[in-house]
Design a protein around this motif. Structure first.
Motif, PDB file in Angstrom:
ATOM      1  N   ASP A  28      31.371 -23.236  -2.862  1.00  0.00           N
ATOM      2  CA  ASP A  28      30.661 -21.956  -2.821  1.00  0.00           C
ATOM      3  C   ASP A  28      29.271 -22.075  -3.455  1.00  0.00           C
ATOM      4  OD1 ASP A  28      30.945 -21.675  -5.618  1.00  0.00           O
ATOM      5  OD2 ASP A  28      32.570 -20.219  -5.464  1.00  0.00           O
ATOM      6  N   ARG A  32      31.580 -24.113  -6.890  1.00  0.00           N
ATOM      7  CA  ARG A  32      33.027 -24.179  -7.113  1.00  0.00           C
ATOM      8  C   ARG A  32      33.750 -24.613  -5.845  1.00  0.00           C
ATOM      9  NH1 ARG A  32      33.629 -18.157  -9.280  1.00  0.00           N
ATOM     10  NH2 ARG A  32      32.703 -17.978  -7.218  1.00  0.00           N
ATOM     11  N   ALA A  34      37.734 -24.838  -4.290  1.00  0.00           N
ATOM     12  CA  ALA A  34      39.153 -24.511  -4.445  1.00  0.00           C
ATOM     13  C   ALA A  34      39.961 -25.761  -4.119  1.00  0.00           C
ATOM     14  CB  ALA A  34      39.541 -23.367  -3.516  1.00  0.00           C
ATOM     15  N   ALA A  37      45.988 -26.412  -2.327  1.00  0.00           N
ATOM     16  CA  ALA A  37      47.196 -25.971  -3.038  1.00  0.00           C
ATOM     17  C   ALA A  37      48.190 -27.107  -3.246  1.00  0.00           C
ATOM     18  CB  ALA A  37      47.846 -24.817  -2.280  1.00  0.00           C
ATOM     19  N   ARG A  40      47.091 -29.139  -6.345  1.00  0.00           N
ATOM     20  CA  ARG A  40      46.952 -28.494  -7.663  1.00  0.00           C
ATOM     21  C   ARG A  40      48.037 -28.913  -8.639  1.00  0.00           C
ATOM     22  NH1 ARG A  40      45.715 -22.505  -5.415  1.00  0.00           N
ATOM     23  NH2 ARG A  40      43.832 -23.127  -4.295  1.00  0.00           N
ATOM     24  N   PRO A  98      41.114 -26.260 -13.690  1.00  0.00           N
ATOM     25  CA  PRO A  98      40.995 -25.254 -12.631  1.00  0.00           C
ATOM     26  C   PRO A  98      41.149 -23.842 -13.191  1.00  0.00           C
ATOM     27  CG  PRO A  98      42.487 -27.018 -11.976  1.00  0.00           C
ATOM     28  CD  PRO A  98      42.184 -27.209 -13.434  1.00  0.00           C
ATOM     29  N   ASP A  99      40.413 -22.899 -12.586  1.00  0.00           N
ATOM     30  CA  ASP A  99      40.575 -21.499 -12.987  1.00  0.00           C
ATOM     31  C   ASP A  99      41.851 -20.935 -12.361  1.00  0.00           C
ATOM     32  OD1 ASP A  99      39.980 -20.834 -10.320  1.00  0.00           O
ATOM     33  OD2 ASP A  99      37.968 -20.096 -10.771  1.00  0.00           O
ATOM     34  N   ARG A 100      42.099 -19.646 -12.545  1.00  0.00           N
ATOM     35  CA  ARG A 100      43.344 -19.042 -12.035  1.00  0.00           C
ATOM     36  C   ARG A 100      43.471 -19.107 -10.514  1.00  0.00           C
ATOM     37  NH1 ARG A 100      43.402 -13.632 -15.548  1.00  0.00           N
ATOM     38  NH2 ARG A 100      41.187 -14.043 -15.362  1.00  0.00           N
ATOM     39  N   GLN A 101      42.353 -19.216  -9.828  1.00  0.00           N
ATOM     40  CA  GLN A 101      42.382 -19.346  -8.365  1.00  0.00           C
ATOM     41  C   GLN A 101      42.446 -20.812  -7.914  1.00  0.00           C
ATOM     42  OE1 GLN A 101      39.854 -17.168  -9.791  1.00  0.00           O
ATOM     43  NE2 GLN A 101      41.423 -15.585  -9.594  1.00  0.00           N
ATOM     44  N   GLY A 102      42.560 -21.724  -8.866  1.00  0.00           N
ATOM     45  CA  GLY A 102      42.639 -23.141  -8.532  1.00  0.00           C
ATOM     46  C   GLY A 102      41.296 -23.758  -8.202  1.00  0.00           C
ATOM     47  N   ARG A 103      40.214 -23.136  -8.658  1.00  0.00           N
ATOM     48  CA  ARG A 103      38.871 -23.647  -8.382  1.00  0.00           C
ATOM     49  C   ARG A 103      38.376 -24.502  -9.551  1.00  0.00           C
ATOM     50  NH1 ARG A 103      36.184 -17.904  -7.272  1.00  0.00           N
ATOM     51  NH2 ARG A 103      36.974 -17.821  -9.393  1.00  0.00           N
TER      52      ARG A 103
END
Length: 161
Positions: A28, A32, A34, A37, A40, A98-103
Motif C-alpha cells: 500500500d 505495508r 499483508a 494468511a 502468518r 505483523p499488525d492485527r491485520q497481518g501487515r
C-alpha cells in the motif's frame, strides 16, 4: 536418522516452518504488505526482513534468521568474503511484528533495494519467503523454467529424491 546440524528430538515441533506457494498481494501507499494468511502462522509473532539474493527481500522467522546469522558469524572472523556478506546482510535486516491485520511495513531501504512498487510476488522458499517485484519474479521464473528439468537431474539425486 537426522542429518541436520541441530540435534534431533524426533518432534515435528523442532522443524523449521515450511513456507510454500506464490502470492500476489500489494504494497500500500504506506509501504505495508499483508502477509499471505497461510504464511502468518508459520512466522509466529515476528520475523526478520533482509536483503536477499537476486534483488528480492527475504522474510525469515526470527529463529531461522538467528540460525543463519550465527553460522555466518562463525566463519566471518577468518574469511573476508563472509565478513563482507555478514555486514551487508545484517545492516539491511529489520525486525518486524505483523499488525492485527497481518501487515508488515517494508522499509523504504528494502523497497528500493528490490525495486518494489505496488505489485509484488511473495514466494515460499522452504524456511524463508521472498518478496519480489512482480515483473522481475515473472521474468526470473520464465528464465528458469527451461533449465528446471536439467537442474533437477543434478539436484534431486544428491538429496535422495
Amino acid at each position: 536418522m537426522c542429518e541436520s546440524e541441530t540435534p534431533c528430538s524426533g518432534s515435528s515441533d523442532d522443524l523449521p516452518p515450511l513456507l510454500l506457494g506464490t502470492y500476489t498481494p500489494r504494497i500500500d501507499a504506506k509501504g505495508r504488505l499483508a502477509l499471505p494468511a497461510r504464511m502468518r502462522a508459520q512466522f509466529g509473532p515476528g520475523l526478520v526482513m533482509a536483503r536477499g539474493q537476486e534483488r528480492c527481500v527475504y522474510l525469515l522467522p526470527r529463529q531461522e534468521f538467528r540460525r543463519i546469522a550465527m553460522r555466518i558469524q562463525r566463519v566471518s572472523m577468518s574469511d573476508k568474503k563472509a565478513r563482507d556478506y555478514l555486514r551487508v546482510f545484517l545492516s539491511g535486516a529489520v525486525d518486524q511484528e505483523p499488525d492485527r491485520q497481518g501487515r508488515i511495513l517494508v522499509p523504504q531501504m528494502l523497497r528500493d533495494y528490490a525495486d518494489l512498487g505496488t505489485e509484488v510476488a511473495v514466494i515460499g522458499v522452504g524456511t524463508r519467503a521472498e518478496i519480489w517485484n512482480r515483473t522481475a519474479w515473472e521474468g526470473y521464473l520464465a528464465s528458469q523454467e527451461q533449465g528446471y528439468a536439467d537442474i533437477a537431474d543434478d539436484i534431486l539425486p544428491a538429496v535422495g529424491f
